[in-house]
Write a protein that holds these residues in place. Structure first.
Motif, PDB file in Angstrom:
ATOM      1  N   ILE A  65       0.791  -1.249   0.138  1.00  0.00           N
ATOM      2  CA  ILE A  65      -0.027  -0.041   0.168  1.00  0.00           C
ATOM      3  C   ILE A  65       0.882   1.109  -0.149  1.00  0.00           C
ATOM      4  O   ILE A  65       1.815   1.285   0.744  1.00  0.00           O
ATOM      5  N   GLY A  66       0.634   2.100  -1.059  1.00  0.00           N
ATOM      6  CA  GLY A  66       1.529   3.287  -0.935  1.00  0.00           C
ATOM      7  C   GLY A  66       1.660   4.156   0.199  1.00  0.00           C
ATOM      8  O   GLY A  66       2.611   4.667   0.463  1.00  0.00           O
ATOM      9  N   GLU A  67       0.305   4.284   0.804  1.00  0.00           N
ATOM     10  CA  GLU A  67       0.186   5.409   2.068  1.00  0.00           C
ATOM     11  C   GLU A  67      -0.257   4.351   3.153  1.00  0.00           C
ATOM     12  O   GLU A  67      -1.149   3.632   3.052  1.00  0.00           O
ATOM     13  N   ARG A  68       0.273   4.895   4.204  1.00  0.00           N
ATOM     14  CA  ARG A  68      -0.247   4.188   5.621  1.00  0.00           C
ATOM     15  C   ARG A  68      -0.033   5.407   6.812  1.00  0.00           C
ATOM     16  O   ARG A  68       0.939   5.722   6.660  1.00  0.00           O
ATOM     17  N   GLY A  69      -1.122   5.945   6.975  1.00  0.00           N
ATOM     18  CA  GLY A  69      -1.194   6.982   7.856  1.00  0.00           C
ATOM     19  C   GLY A  69      -2.215   7.026   8.865  1.00  0.00           C
ATOM     20  O   GLY A  69      -2.871   6.149   9.156  1.00  0.00           O
ATOM     21  N   GLN A  70      -2.204   8.421   9.511  1.00  0.00           N
ATOM     22  CA  GLN A  70      -3.202   8.657  10.444  1.00  0.00           C
ATOM     23  C   GLN A  70      -3.567  10.065  10.551  1.00  0.00           C
ATOM     24  O   GLN A  70      -2.530  10.710  10.075  1.00  0.00           O
ATOM     25  N   TRP A  71      -4.614  10.432  10.899  1.00  0.00           N
ATOM     26  CA  TRP A  71      -4.957  12.051  11.356  1.00  0.00           C
ATOM     27  C   TRP A  71      -5.373  12.017  12.852  1.00  0.00           C
ATOM     28  O   TRP A  71      -5.838  11.134  13.394  1.00  0.00           O
ATOM     29  N   GLY A  72      -5.245  13.189  13.382  1.00  0.00           N
ATOM     30  CA  GLY A  72      -5.596  13.660  14.583  1.00  0.00           C
ATOM     31  C   GLY A  72      -4.870  12.837  16.007  1.00  0.00           C
ATOM     32  O   GLY A  72      -3.918  12.221  15.444  1.00  0.00           O
ATOM     33  N   GLY A  73      -5.734  13.033  16.964  1.00  0.00           N
ATOM     34  CA  GLY A  73      -5.038  12.294  18.066  1.00  0.00           C
ATOM     35  C   GLY A  73      -3.558  12.918  18.447  1.00  0.00           C
ATOM     36  O   GLY A  73      -3.347  13.974  18.296  1.00  0.00           O
ATOM     37  N   SER A  74      -2.504  12.089  18.754  1.00  0.00           N
ATOM     38  CA  SER A  74      -1.164  12.396  19.015  1.00  0.00           C
ATOM     39  C   SER A  74      -0.390  12.228  17.575  1.00  0.00           C
ATOM     40  O   SER A  74       0.945  12.139  17.854  1.00  0.00           O
ATOM     41  N   ALA A  75      -0.970  11.999  16.522  1.00  0.00           N
ATOM     42  CA  ALA A  75       0.014  11.795  15.268  1.00  0.00           C
ATOM     43  C   ALA A  75       1.005  12.727  15.067  1.00  0.00           C
ATOM     44  O   ALA A  75       2.149  12.244  14.713  1.00  0.00           O
ATOM     45  N   SER A  76       0.808  14.052  15.142  1.00  0.00           N
ATOM     46  CA  SER A  76       1.829  14.972  14.969  1.00  0.00           C
ATOM     47  C   SER A  76       2.910  15.169  15.808  1.00  0.00           C
ATOM     48  O   SER A  76       4.052  15.355  15.704  1.00  0.00           O
ATOM     49  N   THR A  77       2.671  14.321  17.189  1.00  0.00           N
ATOM     50  CA  THR A  77       4.018  14.290  18.069  1.00  0.00           C
ATOM     51  C   THR A  77       4.401  12.794  18.123  1.00  0.00           C
ATOM     52  O   THR A  77       5.506  12.665  18.937  1.00  0.00           O
ATOM     53  N   ASP A  78       3.959  11.966  17.338  1.00  0.00           N
ATOM     54  CA  ASP A  78       4.399  10.685  17.491  1.00  0.00           C
ATOM     55  C   ASP A  78       5.244  10.175  15.943  1.00  0.00           C
ATOM     56  O   ASP A  78       5.143   9.341  15.859  1.00  0.00           O
ATOM     57  N   LEU A  79       5.504  11.358  15.195  1.00  0.00           N
ATOM     58  CA  LEU A  79       6.146  10.883  14.038  1.00  0.00           C
ATOM     59  C   LEU A  79       7.005   9.805  14.016  1.00  0.00           C
ATOM     60  O   LEU A  79       7.251   9.181  13.171  1.00  0.00           O
ATOM     61  N   ALA A  80       8.298  10.022  14.874  1.00  0.00           N
ATOM     62  CA  ALA A  80       9.322   8.994  14.953  1.00  0.00           C
ATOM     63  C   ALA A  80       8.661   7.722  15.182  1.00  0.00           C
ATOM     64  O   ALA A  80       9.236   6.635  14.679  1.00  0.00           O
ATOM     65  N   TRP A  81       7.768   7.542  15.983  1.00  0.00           N
ATOM     66  CA  TRP A  81       7.362   6.217  16.630  1.00  0.00           C
ATOM     67  C   TRP A  81       6.409   5.619  15.275  1.00  0.00           C
ATOM     68  O   TRP A  81       6.541   4.496  15.038  1.00  0.00           O
ATOM     69  N   LEU A  82       5.685   6.496  14.628  1.00  0.00           N
ATOM     70  CA  LEU A  82       4.939   6.071  13.397  1.00  0.00           C
ATOM     71  C   LEU A  82       6.014   5.774  12.339  1.00  0.00           C
ATOM     72  O   LEU A  82       5.639   4.687  11.479  1.00  0.00           O
ATOM     73  N   ALA A  83       6.959   6.314  12.147  1.00  0.00           N
ATOM     74  CA  ALA A  83       7.897   6.225  10.982  1.00  0.00           C
ATOM     75  C   ALA A  83       8.580   4.707  11.354  1.00  0.00           C
ATOM     76  O   ALA A  83       8.774   4.080  10.269  1.00  0.00           O
ATOM     77  N   GLU A  84       8.810   4.407  12.616  1.00  0.00           N
ATOM     78  CA  GLU A  84       9.498   3.292  12.761  1.00  0.00           C
ATOM     79  C   GLU A  84       8.664   2.159  12.349  1.00  0.00           C
ATOM     80  O   GLU A  84       9.350   1.085  12.107  1.00  0.00           O
ATOM     81  N   ARG A  85       7.465   2.296  12.542  1.00  0.00           N
ATOM     82  CA  ARG A  85       6.251   1.227  11.956  1.00  0.00           C
ATOM     83  C   ARG A  85       6.005   1.316  10.620  1.00  0.00           C
ATOM     84  O   ARG A  85       4.968   0.861  10.348  1.00  0.00           O
ATOM     85  N   LYS A  86       6.683   1.947   9.758  1.00  0.00           N
ATOM     86  CA  LYS A  86       6.450   2.093   8.306  1.00  0.00           C
ATOM     87  C   LYS A  86       4.998   3.018   7.941  1.00  0.00           C
ATOM     88  O   LYS A  86       4.634   2.843   7.026  1.00  0.00           O
ATOM     89  N   PHE A  87       4.441   3.736   8.839  1.00  0.00           N
ATOM     90  CA  PHE A  87       3.569   4.783   8.504  1.00  0.00           C
ATOM     91  C   PHE A  87       4.325   6.031   7.831  1.00  0.00           C
ATOM     92  O   PHE A  87       5.588   6.122   8.268  1.00  0.00           O
ATOM     93  N   ASN A  88       3.854   6.399   6.812  1.00  0.00           N
ATOM     94  CA  ASN A  88       4.540   7.417   6.058  1.00  0.00           C
ATOM     95  C   ASN A  88       3.594   8.675   5.705  1.00  0.00           C
ATOM     96  O   ASN A  88       4.056   9.561   4.953  1.00  0.00           O
ATOM     97  N   VAL A  89       2.396   8.770   6.261  1.00  0.00           N
ATOM     98  CA  VAL A  89       1.613   9.691   6.038  1.00  0.00           C
ATOM     99  C   VAL A  89       0.701  10.313   7.491  1.00  0.00           C
ATOM    100  O   VAL A  89       0.157   9.475   7.930  1.00  0.00           O
TER     101      VAL A  89
END
Length: 278
Positions: A65-89
């Protein structure tokens, strides 16, 4: 995002690994994967040195899947955590404002964009549900001509007359500011959450959500003069649900559509969320 990891050798002996990719982001993903594979073996020896086991392998990897992402919540402060799990948007609420004359401005925190670039995440600033914004910034008082004409009680909260060119002026201001921000390419606008038809001569009998997406597209086309590479995304809502087919037909080919329904999206069942029309 695709990459390859291949073993290197000399004289028949394994000497290390090389990571190859056609993009910087692919190299980042390859390095991140290797780090994750080697981290469990990281340890100190009796000489006070650090040791790690390097796997001998050949690996070719790419996302399904080209995009794996999230909106809202604490997403904008969890960028490094999300990236480590291959989230990219991460979709992020743009900071909007509007002055007394109805001139709009929009910003995204530079530190957020810098961190996102560092960890390989795309930030997509969004402009929330339009009818809410027009009320929040008192645009109906500043520009009474853009309020929808309705045969309803005076205490009814008006919608927007999207036939009036002034109705998209502030939206154009916001989109123009966003597409000019270095590091921003995709921008998103959320459709209204409830239909509030306008009964003026130009709007009467027309589907309000198709008029809304047409107005958003016009505003974006004007804003894109500042950044020809900009991309528009539009979020559907529970309000548009019954006419999503007409909204999709009205959307220009270049517009990306995200499905959302306030009553159906928040569902932990295993039932399919995306219905056939989409």
């Amino acid at each position: 995002q695709a990459y390859a990891v291949v073993p290197e050798g000399s004289g028949g002996s394994f000497t290390g690994l090389s990571v190859y990719s056609e993009t910087d982001l692919g190299l980042l993903y390859g390095a991140r994967t290797l780090r994750q594979m080697m981290l469990p073996s990281l340890r100190g020896n009796q000489q006070g040195e650090t040791e790690v086991e390097v796997p001998e392998l050949t690996l070719v990897d790419w996302p399904d899947i080209g995009e794996r992402g999230q909106w809202g919540g604490s997403a904008s402060t969890d960028l490094a955590w999300l990236a480590e799990r291959k989230f990219n948007v991460v979709e992020y609420a743009a900071r909007l404002s509007c002055d007394a004359a109805g001139k709009g401005s929009a910003v995204v925190a530079p530190a957020l964009l810098e961190e996102a670039a560092r960890v390989g995440i795309k930030i997509v600033p969004y402009i929330t549900h339009l009818e809410l914004l027009f009320q929040i910034y008192n645009l109906f008082e500043q520009k009474p001509e853009i309020a929808s004409t309705q045969p309803l009680p005076s205490d009814y909260s008006p919608g927007v007359c999207f036939s009036n060119p002034e109705s998209t002026t502030v939206l154009e201001d916001w989109l123009s500011d966003l597409v000019r921000i270095p590091g921003v390419r995709d921008v998103m606008v959320w459709l209204s959450e409830a239909a509030a038809p306008c009964y003026c001569e130009k709007c009467s009998g027309k589907e309000p959500f198709t008029m809304e997406i047409a107005a958003i597209s016009r505003a974006f086309d004007s804003a894109r003069k500042h950044n020809p590479d900009a991309v528009l995304r539009v979020l559907l809502t529970q309000g548009s649900y019954q006419v999503n087919d007409r909204v999709l037909d009205a959307a220009p080919e270049h517009v990306k559509i995200t499905y959302y329904h306030g009553g159906l999206t928040y569902d932990s069942s295993h039932n399919p969320m995306i219905y056939p029309r989409l």
